[in-house]
Write a protein that holds these residues in place. Structure first.
Motif, PDB file in Angstrom:
ATOM      1  N   LEU A  94     104.255  80.964 -17.972  1.00  0.00           N
ATOM      2  CA  LEU A  94     102.909  80.599 -17.510  1.00  0.00           C
ATOM      3  C   LEU A  94     102.109  79.955 -18.636  1.00  0.00           C
ATOM      4  CD1 LEU A  94     101.852  83.595 -15.208  1.00  0.00           C
ATOM      5  CD2 LEU A  94     102.862  81.423 -14.572  1.00  0.00           C
ATOM      6  N   LYS A  96     103.374  78.315 -21.109  1.00  0.00           N
ATOM      7  CA  LYS A  96     103.973  77.002 -21.318  1.00  0.00           C
ATOM      8  C   LYS A  96     103.471  76.003 -20.277  1.00  0.00           C
ATOM      9  CE  LYS A  96     108.498  75.030 -22.214  1.00  0.00           C
ATOM     10  NZ  LYS A  96     109.930  75.117 -21.978  1.00  0.00           N
ATOM     11  N   ALA A  97     103.382  76.446 -19.023  1.00  0.00           N
ATOM     12  CA  ALA A  97     102.926  75.556 -17.947  1.00  0.00           C
ATOM     13  C   ALA A  97     101.484  75.121 -18.191  1.00  0.00           C
ATOM     14  CB  ALA A  97     103.056  76.230 -16.590  1.00  0.00           C
ATOM     15  N   SER A  98     100.664  76.049 -18.640  1.00  0.00           N
ATOM     16  CA  SER A  98      99.269  75.716 -18.930  1.00  0.00           C
ATOM     17  C   SER A  98      99.190  74.705 -20.069  1.00  0.00           C
ATOM     18  CB  SER A  98      98.516  76.996 -19.288  1.00  0.00           C
ATOM     19  OG  SER A  98      97.159  76.708 -19.513  1.00  0.00           O
ATOM     20  N   ASP A 100     101.570  72.548 -20.856  1.00  0.00           N
ATOM     21  CA  ASP A 100     102.056  71.274 -20.298  1.00  0.00           C
ATOM     22  C   ASP A 100     100.966  70.582 -19.488  1.00  0.00           C
ATOM     23  OD1 ASP A 100     105.552  72.122 -19.786  1.00  0.00           O
ATOM     24  OD2 ASP A 100     104.644  70.669 -21.176  1.00  0.00           O
ATOM     25  N   GLN A 101     100.236  71.368 -18.718  1.00  0.00           N
ATOM     26  CA  GLN A 101      99.148  70.806 -17.908  1.00  0.00           C
ATOM     27  C   GLN A 101      98.138  70.093 -18.800  1.00  0.00           C
ATOM     28  OE1 GLN A 101      97.042  73.117 -14.600  1.00  0.00           O
ATOM     29  NE2 GLN A 101      95.544  73.113 -16.262  1.00  0.00           N
TER      30      GLN A 101
ATOM     31  N   TYR B  61      97.910  81.431  -8.661  1.00  0.00           N
ATOM     32  CA  TYR B  61      98.265  80.588  -9.801  1.00  0.00           C
ATOM     33  C   TYR B  61      98.091  79.114  -9.452  1.00  0.00           C
ATOM     34  CZ  TYR B  61     100.796  78.686 -13.753  1.00  0.00           C
ATOM     35  OH  TYR B  61     101.144  77.975 -14.868  1.00  0.00           O
ATOM     36  N   LEU B  63      97.979  75.093 -10.714  1.00  0.00           N
ATOM     37  CA  LEU B  63      98.489  74.187 -11.744  1.00  0.00           C
ATOM     38  C   LEU B  63      98.228  72.756 -11.295  1.00  0.00           C
ATOM     39  CD1 LEU B  63     100.070  74.479 -14.417  1.00  0.00           C
ATOM     40  CD2 LEU B  63     102.160  74.537 -13.087  1.00  0.00           C
ATOM     41  N   TYR B  64      97.876  71.880 -12.223  1.00  0.00           N
ATOM     42  CA  TYR B  64      97.746  70.465 -11.868  1.00  0.00           C
ATOM     43  C   TYR B  64      98.444  69.595 -12.888  1.00  0.00           C
ATOM     44  CZ  TYR B  64      93.450  71.229 -14.667  1.00  0.00           C
ATOM     45  OH  TYR B  64      92.549  71.605 -15.607  1.00  0.00           O
ATOM     46  N   GLU B  65      98.421  68.270 -12.629  1.00  0.00           N
ATOM     47  CA  GLU B  65      99.230  67.265 -13.348  1.00  0.00           C
ATOM     48  C   GLU B  65     100.682  67.345 -12.841  1.00  0.00           C
ATOM     49  OE1 GLU B  65      98.386  64.764 -15.204  1.00  0.00           O
ATOM     50  OE2 GLU B  65      96.265  65.313 -15.336  1.00  0.00           O
ATOM     51  N   ALA B  68     103.546  68.296 -15.173  1.00  0.00           N
ATOM     52  CA  ALA B  68     103.491  69.697 -15.631  1.00  0.00           C
ATOM     53  C   ALA B  68     104.003  70.610 -14.518  1.00  0.00           C
ATOM     54  CB  ALA B  68     102.073  70.074 -16.026  1.00  0.00           C
TER      55      ALA B  68
END
Lengths: 219, 215
Positions: A94, A96-98, A100-101, B61, B63-65, B68
């Motif tokens: 999680l 890592k995903a943040s 990456d975003q 949860y 998430l964007y982009e 990503a």
């Protein structure tokens, strides 16, 4: 002892300095190989073999050859997870995903307008090229809007992706540094309370100070 | 709990849709009408402060982009469906390399073409013929480099299909369709073979069938 990784390109290049900052954060030994762009070395047949778009940086780690600064940064973090700053690319999916975003947000929303401004305000005058005022105002306006979003975000967390410094913040250092120090646009950052706090913190990291030194020594 | 994907009619969200189908991950779609400015609604901006699609919502949860989102789900479900990240760190490095190439070299000119050729009249801004011409030239140079790359390996990151290839699907579909520049692909032997291969994947065919473009 492992061969140091190789980075090809001038430290003054924003994309090259992104990779250098990452290598220093991760404590990964490297060799910087100069590329004289004024002489067109980045368009030479030899260079095009390692970077077919004729852009800097190019990167080599033994048999692995890569380009695109953000890809190189991710690779360094994945290949050397135990070295240096272990949390730079997150220590769980999680996080890592943040990261990456926000690296994507940097690449898609911050980089385009800030690159134009850095070129128009910092590089064009030094290269004796005419500035495009309408391009400058358009991109200032775009960047303001992006930094408004950042200011709100940085009111919710200490750094962009969470409470720890990460690749997402690091990715912003090169362009922001030039905007503040070479383009006289520091106000973009200081006029917003949380952005100002964040910029102060990330730009005073030892790793970034070392990169700035390398940039100064190369002139 | 099924992951929700916002904005399925539009190009960038289709990267995520294709990825989720490849990974055999169940999802639902939530329409967002960009033409009506729904991405600037306060409700939407609470979810995605940059006001763009796609956004995904997986329980709480968010998430964007698109790139990503693709990375996250491809890693989370690495052993399920198609492996889109390569098998080793070195292969992953190549995937990241060419995904960044797509983001920074391929996407900008093709996005300009999309906006000016397809959307200018719909969104009410003047169609910039100079920008269209410049963008086509830039894109042509990028595709020449792809041609060279794809003469050496079957897909962009190596001999395996990956996120790097997948990321090109939505806007290349526009390029060969409504933008009317199919010749840019078909005139390049290896790019053409690559495009035929990746666009005929069942995942992409399913996306095209189920989620038509906005017009």
């Amino acid at each position: 002892m492992a061969t140091p990784v190789k980075v090809h390109g001038p430290p003054l290049s924003t994309a090259v300095s992104r990779v250098l900052a990452c290598l220093i954060e991760k404590d990964v030994p490297f060799q910087l190989i100069p590329v004289n762009m004024a002489k067109g070395e980045h368009k030479s047949p030899d260079f095009l073999k390692i970077q077919p778009f004729g852009q800097v940086p190019a990167f080599q780690d033994e048999a692995t050859s890569l380009f695109e600064s953000r890809a190189i940064c991710r690779y360094i973090c994945e290949k050397y997870p135990e070295k240096g700053n272990k949390g730079l690319y997150g220590t769980n999916p999680l996080a890592k995903a943040s990261i990456d975003q926000w690296v994507e947000a940097e690449g898609q929303s911050f980089n385009p307008p800030s690159s134009v401004l850095v070129f128009q305000l910092a590089f064009a005058p030094r290269m004796k090229l005419k500035q495009d005022q309408s391009l400058i105002s358009q991109n200032e306006a775009k960047l303001e809007k992006v930094l408004d979003v950042y200011d709100k975000r940085l009111g919710e967390s200490r750094f962009l992706a969470g409470d720890d410094f990460s690749l997402a913040d690091l990715s912003h250092l090169p362009n922001a540094h030039y905007l503040v120090n070479a383009a006289e646009r520091g106000e973009l950052f200081t006029s917003k309370k949380n952005v100002e706090r964040w910029w102060g913190e990330i730009s005073s990291r030892d790793s970034w100070k070392k990169v700035v030194d390398m940039q100064k020594q190369s002139t | 709990m099924v992951v929700k994907v916002y904005g399925p009619a539009f190009a960038s969200p289709k990267r995520v849709l294709a990825c989720l189908i490849e990974k055999e991950i169940e999802f639902e779609v939530v329409p967002v009408d960009l033409l009506k400015g729904e991405h600037k609604d306060p409700e939407f901006l609470k979810l995605q402060p940059l006001g763009t699609v796609p956004v995904t919502q997986d329980g709480d949860y968010v998430l964007y982009e698109s790139r990503a989102i693709m990375r996250y789900y491809s890693e989370k479900y690495k052993s399920q469906g198609t492996d889109l990240l390569g098998e080793t760190i070195e292969e992953r490095g190549q995937v990241e390399n060419w995904l960044e190439v797509e983001a920074h070299n391929f996407n900008p000119p093709v996005l300009n073409l999309t906006l000016h050729v397809m959307f200018s009249s719909k969104l009410g801004f003047p169609r910039d013929e100079n920008l269209i011409k410049e963008s086509e030239e830039k894109l042509g140079k990028v595709l020449d480099i792809y041609e060279e790359r794809l003469s050496k390996c079957k897909y962009l990151a190596g001999d395996f299909f990956s996120l790097a290839d997948l990321s090109h699907l939505p806007f290349t579909q526009y390029l060969v369709g409504p933008i009317g520049k199919e010749y840019m692909i078909s005139s390049r032997k290896h790019v053409s073979a690559w495009w035929n291969d990746i666009s005929s994947r069942p995942s992409w065919q399913k996306v095209l069938l189920l989620y038509p473009p906005p017009f």
